[in-house]
Write a protein that holds these residues in place. Structure first.
Motif, short mmCIF file in Angstrom:
data_model
loop_
_atom_site.label_atom_id
_atom_site.label_comp_id
_atom_site.label_asym_id
_atom_site.label_seq_id
_atom_site.Cartn_x
_atom_site.Cartn_y
_atom_site.Cartn_z
N THR A 94 72.21 -70.68 24.98
CA THR A 94 73.24 -69.69 25.27
C THR A 94 74.42 -70.35 25.97
O THR A 94 74.28 -71.43 26.58
N TRP A 196 76.79 -61.40 21.93
CA TRP A 196 75.97 -60.31 22.43
C TRP A 196 76.72 -58.98 22.42
O TRP A 196 77.86 -58.88 22.83
N GLN A 198 75.02 -54.97 22.94
CA GLN A 198 73.78 -54.22 22.96
C GLN A 198 73.71 -53.17 21.87
O GLN A 198 72.60 -52.69 21.54
#
Length: 962
Positions: A94, A196, A198
């Motif tokens: 990451t 990313w 959600q």
């Protein structure tokens, strides 16, 4: 006897040594030689008494293929054909604020693969902004509602097909832990960056890729290796696996019977119709994910099983044999059989009345699926084929067999496997015999005839399933009854039985039923197009044909060339010569090498010299200022491009020769293009790679012009006087022609003595210059640099003074040319243009196409070309027209100030005669304005009140002109 024994041992010893070395085991050499043959099904004598019901192993393994695993030492699978795979995450990291980005290197398979067709993330198909070509970075397309959120692509991907020279991923190299040496050469993998969100991801994304797998080397009919390419042919997949040193066995090519692999590949691509009205499919395909952690032998068995194959080791080489129809190669009689025999008929423990085959079903997400024979609904079957009928015959017992096929992804191929397994289990006798030296001619998978009077067998056909070489030099054969009907891919009918066989006279061979010739263009993977002569053989009615011998020659040659000897009925002779005539003859040869008479045929090759097909479904749709042209793709393999021309004719008389080039090349495979809308006729032709054009232009008339108004700026016609500059051209009868290389006075001999020439033809054939041009007398000046639309018209014919009717030799009907001659195809004229901004420095002349050009000065010339030096274009009219569309300039909320306000145009008009509208804001009663100094560059405006005093006002304006 000692001499014979020593000779046999000299044969056996090196063979058995090779077998033992390859499989690294301590076997009895004779037993090892006998039993080593990988087959798709075990013989009855080698089967356990309990039917093979299978386990969930297969389903679990195949489900695992679709999952993402994480490892840095996992085995890399090999993908043959097309499969959906998960992959192994070998790198994950990451980065970014709050770990916004997740980077993944996902290994898919060994390379080099053909392509990656589709990506699924969390079981959703991702739409990218382009194809996943090797090394190209792609983002999610804006139309993807799953992974394109908030105007942002949440997946970046870079696909690598697994070449040995691939570079490090530019997606991953920004990370310090992934350097330029992390190239994963020879590995097909995906470099991924997830952003990313959600609402998009609920955890580590699960990625699946639909891979068109390993590029493999295939074999041509002459056994030459072809450039590695995508193939689902299981014979070539097996060949690749056996020879590959990285993930396969690494067997030397010299240890493989390549002819058997090629022959097997041709069986695999046999076209069958899976269901009524369906498109044909291959008899066998290999779409498999090979687990390289498994034993090589297990993987080989899986591939062989999927094509009903056997892989015996014969005379120092591995030979691939497919269980299909065939004829006996050896006949065994009681004189050849030593001792007794063991005959076994199907029993309850060795036969089935239902067979269930598990396979990989793409329609179910590449999950394991099942198909059975007979089907659950067998009401349409013949009575004998129904499950209830067979179950009753088996004493009411359900005899069910389950089989797994890892390479099959077609339900039709799976059902065929199920039916053959069932029929073989119910309708085949098992015979075990001990034979003498004649059996040495047999190999595993061969068909032989057995005659045993005690059993009532006369030349009854059996297939060899296994062989054991005994210490006394006899051979024990395990045979199973052969029935050709088992292998017919057709609508299921009643169970057939082996008919009585009456052999014909082996010295009288029926010839092939027919020989049919055709030719076609063949395109290789690299785009090369060649001409091939196809030979289709009608099968001989003789039951014991071993092979057909195909021979061919040019009709002018005296000797035939033997091209092929094989059981196949279709052959292809590559690289034949256009316009040449070929003689082909075929004979049938039986197992005793007795030949039939020849069946002959003759064919004159058309091939690449044939013009491309005429374009069809040519249509035009006018939208605003644009004409959207579309057409159907022509089927010709050697298509190079399309050319579109235009003429203002609206009466249906437009022709190709007298139209102007609009689009020079529309490259394949495009079938549409947008051009300026005009009233007139659009014409299209296809051109092949040899420059041949369609015989006829396809035309469509549009009487709808662009909605934009065009204003004439200049028109220049050179005819009829043609006062410009001539280069290698002459004016004849008010028309431009190519000049000749021959002067009248240069001819030798007496003019009146010439008997085969004509006055207009000169003294030498084909004496026109190959090219020349006529440059317009004047340069067109439109006053300033502007963007203008230029159109043109050109009227031309063609002439060939050599090609006079009375000057032709030979029979008229034998001539290869058209009745009206070929002159228009051998010469033409076109227009070229050069532009300048200062009338001093011009661009080079280039082909003229109707369209927009930006310049002030324009020069034109007509270029005449002769391709055979016997023909010349004859240009009688040429006109160029320049016009400009209306343009609109506007401004708003401009403050004039208490004086004269000058408004300047950013792009000047050509003409001062433009329309001008001005609207003042907050004008008091009596206020007015005056416009002055109106030029192509702008205008002045002055606002005054009712007393004539200068005032400041805010105003808008709009100007329209050209």
């Amino acid at each position: 006897m000692g001499r014979v024994t020593r000779a046999i041992r000299r044969v056996f010893n090196p063979v058995t040594t090779i077998v033992s070395n390859i499989f690294s085991g301590n076997f009895n050499p004779y037993v090892a030689l006998g039993v080593f043959a990988i087959g798709w099904l075990f013989s009855r004598s080698m089967k356990p008494d309990v039917p093979d019901f299978g386990t969930n192993d297969f389903e679990e393994t195949e489900r695992g293929i679709l999952l993402n695993k994480q490892s840095n030492n996992a085995c890399v699978p090999v993908v043959y054909g097309e499969r959906l795979v998960g992959g192994t995450r070998v790198f994950i990291e990451t980065s970014g604020t709050d770990n916004t980005y997740l980077y993944v290197a996902l290994v898919l398979s060994e390379g080099e693969v053909n392509s990656i067709e589709e990506i699924r993330v969390d079981d959703k198909v991702v739409t990218f902004d382009g194809a996943l070509t090797h090394g190209t970075v792609r983002e999610v397309a804006s139309g993807d509602s799953n992974f394109y959120k908030d105007s942002t692509s949440h997946i970046q991907i870079q696909a690598f097909m697994g070449t040995d020279d691939q570079v490090a991923s530019s997606v991953l190299t920004p990370l310090s832990s992934w350097g330029s040496n992390h190239r994963l050469r020879g590995i097909c993998y995906l470099a991924l960056r997830f952003k990313w969100n959600q609402d998009v991801f609920g955890g580590i994304p699960q990625v699946q890729a639909k891979v068109k797998g390993k590029k493999i080397v295939t074999l041509a009919s002459n056994l030459s290796e072809q450039t590695a390419s995508f193939s689902t042919n299981p014979a070539f997949c097996l060949l690749d696996y056996l020879r590959n040193e990285r993930y396969g066995k690494g067997i030397a090519t010299s240890s493989l019977d390549l002819q058997s692999f090629y022959d097997a590949s041709q069986v695999c691509v046999t076209q069958v119709t899976p269901f009524s009205g369906g498109s044909d499919i291959n008899l066998f395909d290999c779409n498999a994910v090979v687990d390289t952690s498994k034993k090589v032998l297990d993987n080989v068995r899986d591939i062989v099983k999927g094509m009903r194959g056997y892989l015996p080791y014969v005379q120092g080489k591995y030979k691939l044999v497919i269980e299909t129809t065939g004829t006996a190669s050896v006949s065994l009689t009681e004189d050849d059989i030593i001792g007794g025999y063991s005959l076994a008929s199907p029993t309850k423990n060795s036969k089935y009345n239902r067979v269930i085959v598990s396979f990989i079903n793409p329609e179910r997400g590449y999950q394991v699926d099942e198909i059975q024979y007979p089907a659950i609904d067998d009401s349409g079957y013949a009575t004998a084929d129904k499950h209830a009928t067979m179950k009753t015959a088996d004493g009411g017992f359900l005899l069910e067999g389950r089989f797994d096929f890892r390479t099959i992804t077609s339900p039709y191929q799976a059902e065929e496997m199920a039916e053959i397994i069932l029929r073989r289990s119910r309708e085949s006798l098992g015979l075990s015999i001990n034979c003498g030296f004649k059996a040495y001619e047999l190999h595993i998978g061969d068909i032989c005839n057995v005659s045993l009077s005690s059993l009532g067998f006369t030349n009854k056909s059996f297939r060899v399933l296994s062989m054991t070489f005994n210490e006394d030099y006899t051979i024990n054969l395990n045979l199973v009854e052969y029935q050709a009907s088992h292998y017919t891919f057709a609508t299921k009918g009643q169970v057939s039985s082996t008919p009585s066989t009456t052999l014909p006279n082996p010295f009288t061979v029926q010839p092939p039923a027919s020989v049919t010739l055709s030719d076609q263009l063949i395109e290789y993977n690299d785009g090369t197009v060649i001409v091939a002569l196809d030979v289709a053989i009608g099968a001989s009615p003789d039951s014991f044909i071993d092979f057909y011998q195909v021979e061919y020659k040019l009709s002018t040659d005296s000797d035939f060339i033997i091209y092929a000897q094989g059981s196949g009925l279709n052959h292809r002779v590559l690289n034949v010569i256009d316009q040449s005539t070929y003689d082909v003859r075929v004979k049938a040869v039986n197992t005793l090498q007795v030949s039939s008479t020849y069946v002959t045929a003759q064919r004159t090759i058309v091939g690449a010299i044939a013009p491309p097909s005429d374009v069809t479904d040519f249509s035009c749709n006018i939208v605003g200022q644009e004409a959207h042209l579309s057409w159907e793709q022509i089927p010709d393999l050697d298509l190079a491009f399309y050319q579109i021309r235009f003429t203002t004719d609206l009466d249906g008389t437009a022709d190709w020769q007298n139209s102007i080039n609009l689009v020079s090349k529309v490259s394949r495979p495009a079938t549409s293009i947008t051009v300026p809308a005009r009233a007139g006729t659009y014409l299209i032709k296809a051109f092949d790679k040899l420059g041949n054009a369609s015989s006829n232009a396809t035309a469509i008339i549009s009487n709808v012009a662009s909605i934009t108004n065009f204003n004439a700026v200049a028109t220049q016609s050179e005819h009829p006087n043609f006062l410009g500059t001539l280069t290698n051209t002459v004016i004849t009868d008010n028309a431009i022609e190519l000049d000749s290389s021959e002067l009248f006075d240069s001819a030798s001999g007496n003019f009146d003595s010439e008997t085969v020439r004509f006055f207009d033809s000169g003294a030498t054939n084909a004496d026109f210059l190959s090219s020349g041009n006529y440059e317009f007398a004047d340069v067109i000046d439109i006053g300033a640099k502007h963007t203008a639309r230029i159109t043109a018209s050109l009227t031309q014919t063609s002439d060939n003074p050599d090609d006079l009717f009375d000057n032709r030799s030979g029979n008229f009907d034998s001539a290869s040319s058209n009745f009206d001659g070929d002159t228009p195809a051998n010469c033409d004229a076109h227009l070229e243009i050069a532009t300048s901004d200062d009338n001093s420095t011009y661009t080079s002349f280039q082909n003229f196409s109707i369209g927009n050009y930006t310049a002030r000065f324009f020069k034109f010339r007509v270029v005449l070309i002769s391709r055979d030096n016997a023909s010349t274009p004859v240009v009688s009219q040429v006109t160029v027209t320049i016009d400009m569309p209306d343009r609109i300039f506007s401004g708003n909320d401009i403050t004039s100030g208490a004086g004269t306000k000058t408004v300047a145009f950013t792009n000047p008009y050509k003409s001062v005669n433009y329309a001008l509208g001005i609207t003042g804001e907050d004008m008091a009663s009596g206020d007015f304005f005056t416009v002055s100094n109106k030029t192509v560059n702008g205008f002045d405006v002055l606002f005054k009140n009712s007393s004539g005093t200068n005032i400041s006002r805010t105003f808008d304006f709009i100007a329209k002109g050209f």
